[in-house]
Design an enzyme around this catalytic site. Structure first.
Site, PDB file in Angstrom:
ATOM      1  N   ASP A 110       0.758  -1.260  -0.117  1.00  0.00           N
ATOM      2  CA  ASP A 110       0.011   0.116   0.010  1.00  0.00           C
ATOM      3  C   ASP A 110       0.779   1.252  -0.095  1.00  0.00           C
ATOM      4  O   ASP A 110       1.953   1.064   0.351  1.00  0.00           O
ATOM      5  CB  ASP A 110      -0.829   0.104   1.269  1.00  0.00           C
ATOM      6  CG  ASP A 110      -1.873  -1.048   1.115  1.00  0.00           C
ATOM      7  OD1 ASP A 110      -2.071  -1.622   0.047  1.00  0.00           O
ATOM      8  OD2 ASP A 110      -2.491  -1.405   2.329  1.00  0.00           O
TER       9      ASP A 110
HETATM   10  N1  URA Z   1      -1.333  -5.785   3.972  1.00  0.00           N
HETATM   11  C1  URA Z   1      -1.687  -4.643   3.940  1.00  0.00           C
HETATM   12  O1  URA Z   1      -2.844  -4.291   4.360  1.00  0.00           O
HETATM   13  N2  URA Z   1      -1.124  -3.606   3.243  1.00  0.00           N
HETATM   14  C2  URA Z   1       0.063  -3.781   2.915  1.00  0.00           C
HETATM   15  O2  URA Z   1       0.666  -2.832   1.997  1.00  0.00           O
HETATM   16  C3  URA Z   1       0.657  -5.165   2.696  1.00  0.00           C
HETATM   17  C4  URA Z   1      -0.247  -6.070   3.351  1.00  0.00           C
END
Ligand code: URA
Length: 230
Positions: A102
């Protein structure tokens, strides 16, 4: 692609010619004679047959990037800086990301132009462990580790996550190992406990560990051992 098929792509060569070239030791893959018609060649291989260069071969690229917060795991984005824009221009078109993070997440991001290799690390069925350091807004509920180990049902995908291991490091911090990479997976898992994720940092994917010498925004090529370990 099968080697015999690649050779037959030459308009003036029949399948018979292809098999004869193979039989006569007139076919080289990456500078070695290859006589098996079924030999699988990818686009990275250099292929010479009967004195013709059929495929020049491309260098395969494998990189690890220490993703900083605020860049998106994408090759292009109209609004935000991308992880790929942190790499040399010459590679930007070529590479794809093997397992996104993310925008706010940090840590290990793998990039490659080898689609078969990246699938080996991202396919949920192959259950490669991914380890994250997570900081939570609220104290971690004592039932979290047990529930994560049982698996969390995601209604949208209709799947139950593979048993995940939670190692509690302090009241608000844990190391979590998961085996898929579903959309916002960790946030959604902690969401079941109404516990928002404040920071998320990926430490490793399968056997590949983020190199501690890399500052956020820096990258390095993977070593031969790291590439082979996937
Ligand atoms: N899980 C999430 O919620 N975000 C990420 O970036 C990776 C795994």
């Amino acid at each position: 692609m099968r080697l015999d098929r690649l050779i037959c792509q030459q308009r003036d060569w029949s399948r018979r010619t292809a098999l004869k070239l193979l039989d006569d030791g007139q076919v080289w893959v990456n500078d070695k004679v290859e006589s098996n018609p079924l030999f699988a060649v990818d686009r990275f291989a250099k292929v010479v047959a009967g004195g013709r260069l059929l495929q020049a071969g491309k260098p395969a690229l494998y990189l690890m990037l220490h993703k900083p917060a605020g860049v998106v795991s994408a090759t292009s984005d109209p609004k935000h800086p991308t992880a790929v824009s942190l790499l040399p221009q010459a590679w930007q078109e070529e590479l794809h990301i093997a397992g996104r993070l993310d925008k706010a997440s940090t840590g290990l991001l793998l990039l490659t132009n080898d689609g078969l290799w990246s699938r080996r690390i991202t396919e949920p069925q192959l259950k490669k462990p991914k380890t994250y350091l997570v900081t939570l807004a609220n104290p971690i509920d004592p039932d979290t580790a047990r529930r994560f180990a049982e698996g969390i049902y995601f209604e949208y995908e209709g799947i139950t996550t593979s048993p995940a291991q939670l190692e509690q490091l302090s009241s608000h911090q844990a190391r979590l190992t998961i085996y898929e990479g579903r959309y916002h997976q960790i946030k959604r898992m902690f969401g079941r406990f109404r516990n928002p994720v404040l920071t998320l940092h990926r430490e490793s994917m399968g056997p590949i560990v983020l190199d501690r010498r890399l500052q956020a925004g820096e990258y390095r090529p993977l070593t031969a051992a790291e590439i082979a370990a996937i």
